[in-house]
Write a protein that holds these residues in place. Structure first.
Motif, short mmCIF file in Angstrom:
data_model
loop_
_atom_site.label_atom_id
_atom_site.label_comp_id
_atom_site.label_asym_id
_atom_site.label_seq_id
_atom_site.Cartn_x
_atom_site.Cartn_y
_atom_site.Cartn_z
N UNK A 18 1.09 -1.20 0.03
CA UNK A 18 -0.12 -0.04 0.05
C UNK A 18 0.87 1.15 0.10
N UNK A 19 0.56 2.25 -0.94
CA UNK A 19 1.26 3.33 -0.97
C UNK A 19 2.70 3.28 -1.54
N UNK A 20 2.80 2.26 -2.42
CA UNK A 20 4.19 2.11 -3.03
C UNK A 20 4.39 3.05 -4.21
N UNK A 21 3.52 3.20 -4.73
CA UNK A 21 3.35 4.12 -5.87
C UNK A 21 3.52 3.78 -7.23
N UNK A 22 3.97 2.19 -7.18
CA UNK A 22 4.02 1.44 -8.40
C UNK A 22 2.79 0.69 -8.59
N UNK A 23 2.46 0.52 -10.12
CA UNK A 23 1.35 -0.15 -10.32
C UNK A 23 1.60 -1.60 -10.76
N UNK A 24 2.64 -1.74 -11.60
CA UNK A 24 3.00 -2.91 -12.04
C UNK A 24 4.68 -3.43 -12.11
N UNK A 25 4.95 -4.72 -12.13
CA UNK A 25 6.35 -5.03 -12.34
C UNK A 25 6.26 -5.97 -13.50
N UNK A 26 7.35 -5.52 -14.33
CA UNK A 26 7.80 -6.57 -15.39
C UNK A 26 9.09 -6.79 -15.42
N UNK A 34 18.41 -10.52 -16.62
CA UNK A 34 17.39 -10.20 -16.22
C UNK A 34 17.02 -9.64 -14.92
N UNK A 35 16.17 -8.48 -14.89
CA UNK A 35 15.80 -7.95 -13.46
C UNK A 35 14.19 -7.70 -13.46
N UNK A 36 13.67 -7.63 -12.40
CA UNK A 36 12.34 -7.21 -12.13
C UNK A 36 12.51 -5.53 -12.24
N UNK A 37 11.35 -5.11 -12.82
CA UNK A 37 11.48 -3.57 -12.97
C UNK A 37 10.03 -2.97 -12.59
#
Length: 247
Positions: A18-26, A34-37
């Motif tokens: 909650x409140x992270x400001x991120x909507x998605x991670x790809x 390879x890294x999560x973004x």
């Protein structure tokens, strides 16, 4: 998520904090791994106008059918395009960029007046049970991954190449003179060896990290013959990149 799952079946995930400001991670390729973004809602929304211009440049307008071909891990790269399609009133459908979904694309093409296919690669072409040209209408434009461009061109399909550049999608226009980059949200620099780094253009407010990609080439600022301004990437030939990842 375990390393084995990440490598063999990378999936995007919604951030639950909650409140992270991120909507998605790809997923992105940074420094050859390879890294999560994580992509913030702010950045995803800010990229919609540029993505709208890209779709309009394909000749798409309200009511047209567009088919996106992507994998779960590519959600960051496709987010702005899919949101722009919705905002434009396009009819969007989706198929996974895997061998198992090849014939789903065939069904879409057979039964819907698809005006554009975005993200087509060899993993689909290799597994279609019917000839692609028998399914495409004369006006359909295909935005293809590098693995499929030569074959599609040989088939006489109107093709534009695309490439993942970190968290972004770069695409050719009909001039085929470099890949157009989204400079509304992202800034690009090239190392002395030509390797491209992508970073948020808004360094004060953006939350995303810079990504040093494995893409090499020249960044060209002169306006394209198609009329679009902004940077283009003229790639330096390199090793074939992995399908199914934003590399």
């Amino acid at each position: 998520m375990s390393t084995s799952v990440f490598e063999n079946e990378p999936v995007a995930k919604t951030v639950q904090t909650v409140g992270s400001g991120y909507s998605i991670v790809g997923r992105v390729w940074a420094d050859d791994k390879a890294e999560w973004f994580p992509l913030s809602e702010r950045t995803a929304t800010a990229a919609i106008p540029a993505a709208t211009e890209v779709l309009a440049g394909l000749g798409l307008s309200a009511g047209n059918v567009v088919c996106f071909v992507s994998r779960f891990c590519e959600v960051v790269q496709f987010a702005a395009l899919e949101r722009a399609a919705q905002a434009m009133g396009l009819v969007a459908c989706h198929t996974e960029a895997t061998p198992f979904d090849a014939n789903r694309l065939a069904v879409y093409l057979e039964h819907l007046p698809v005006a554009a296919v975005i993200g087509l690669g060899a993993e689909i072409l290799d597994n279609l049970e019917v000839e692609l040209t028998s399914l495409l209408s004369s006006g359909t434009v295909v935005v293809a991954r590098a693995s499929a461009v030569e074959r599609l061109t040989d088939l006489g399909v109107r093709t534009r190449r695309m490439e993942f550049v970190g968290p972004t999608v770069a695409m050719e226009c009909d001039e085929h003179d470099g890949l157009h980059l989204d400079t509304s949200v992202w800034a690009y620099t090239a190392d002395p060896d030509g390797r491209v780094t992508v970073a948020p253009a808004d360094t004060r407010n953006a939350r995303e990290a810079a990504v040093r990609t494995d893409i090499r080439g020249a960044l060209v600022s002169e306006p394209c013959r198609c009329g679009r301004a902004g940077l283009r990437l003229v790639e330096t030939p390199g090793p074939e990149r992995e399908e199914g990842g934003s590399r």
